[in-house]
Design a protein around this motif. Structure first.
Motif: not given
Length: 342
Positions: A74, A182-184, A186, A188, A216, A317
């Motif tokens: 990632q 999704f934002n657990k 992230i 941003p 993050g 994730v």
């Protein structure tokens, strides 16, 4: 008899730079993470090449026989080009070798096994390198007490090849996705949603410390709830698909988030009677690298030949999850002694 994808070897790389956690605190004791390895300025390709070379040396492999590279990361070297192409070149693989990246986190290794199985069992690949390269410390603020102590950096390389067998050696695959979460976990800012160039710098301060807009964040409580809710379902689905009972399993190797969470998961999944890997003390959560790092340790301590029914499970994730059964009895014997850290 048929040709089926098999795990033939696993090797990992842990960069030498480390950061210590305080295990005397309540949270530190629960995490069970004594130290984490840090990339030390390495890029994803640097890490992947280290693991690839370790694998090639460990098993005495001919790099000219590798015909495909899958790289799970990632944190690619660049937005463009694909990092797997860079890795294939640096490893000296043939120009006829296919190479691609895929972006996935904690479930990434199981997904990679499924992709490799598809390529090999359809005749598109014979010898495939599945690489993971995790550099999560790059986005974890040094002043974030909730996130920083959890994540470490690592890379791994797995050789998968087509072998003759009476039945599949990787099977029972089960996947799931819940993009509502999704934002657990992230970062941003940085992608096309919130481009660095057009996002104003900001600082967040809360009970866990300070984060900049480039850092993050992780909702630890939300991830815990997700894990305890989804992973038991995942285990049941894999067992139902394969017709196996828990007593049939030789070993369980799950994604390694922290000791506390795995203790609860093991109980909730009713796997207390099955050998279960739970050791994050020297690595922390290395995201897609946790399962292959664990497999390397299990093979070294137990031997691979008896491990015909290993339950693998990745989750985190995305939110995403994946599981399968791996017959690891076809893992090659190491050709020589190699250095795990460089």
């Amino acid at each position: 008899m048929g040709t089926y994808a098999a795990v033939r070897g696993v090797a990992g790389f842990l960069p030498p730079d480390t950061e210590e956690n305080d295990l005397t605190t309540r949270s530190g004791e629960a995490l069970g993470i004594r130290r984490r390895h840090l990339g030390g300025g390495r890029a994803a390709s640097d890490m992947a090449v280290e693991a690839g070379e370790a694998l090639l040396g460990k098993y005495g492999l001919n790099r000219q026989e590798i015909d495909f590279v899958l790289l799970c990361t990632q944190f690619p070297d660049y937005y463009v080009p694909t990092t797997a192409c860079i890795v294939a070149e640096r490893l000296g693989l043939p120009k006829s070798c296919g190479a691609l990246d895929y972006n996935l986190g904690c479930s990434g290794y199981v997904y990679g096994l499924a992709l490799a199985k598809g390529l090999i069992e359809t005749g598109l690949s014979k010898n495939l390198l599945l690489l993971t390269s995790s550099l999560y410390s790059q986005w974890a603020s040094k002043e974030d007490s909730a996130t920083r102590p959890v994540f470490g950096d690592a890379s791994t390389a797995t050789l998968l090849s087509g072998v003759e067998a009476e039945e599949p050696l990787l099977y029972g695959f089960t996947f799931g996705t819940d993009g509502a979460g999704f934002n657990k976990i992230i970062v941003p800012v940085g992608g096309s949603r919130n481009d660095y160039r057009y996002t104003e710098d900001y600082v967040i301060e809360d009970e866990h410390g300070t984060r900049r807009f480039t850092d993050g964040t992780m909702d630890g409580q939300g991830i815990m709830y997700f894990t305890l809710h989804r992973v038991p379902q995942l285990v049941n689905e894999v067992l139902e698909k394969t017709g196996l009972a828990r007593s049939d399993l030789d070993y369980c190797v799950f994604h390694q988030p922290n000791r506390f969470m795995l203790d609860y998961v093991r109980k909730k999944c009713k796997l207390m009677e099955v050998p279960f890997y739970n050791n994050v003390e020297e690595t922390g959560n290395t995201v897609p690298s946790t399962i292959p790092l664990a497999l390397e340790q299990v093979f070294a301590s137990e031997g691979a030949a008896p491990l015909r029914r290993v339950l693998l499970a990745g989750f985190g994730v995305g939110l995403s999850w994946g599981g399968c059964i791996a017959d690891c009895s076809r893992v090659l014997a190491p050709a020589n002694v190699y250095i795990h850290e460089r």
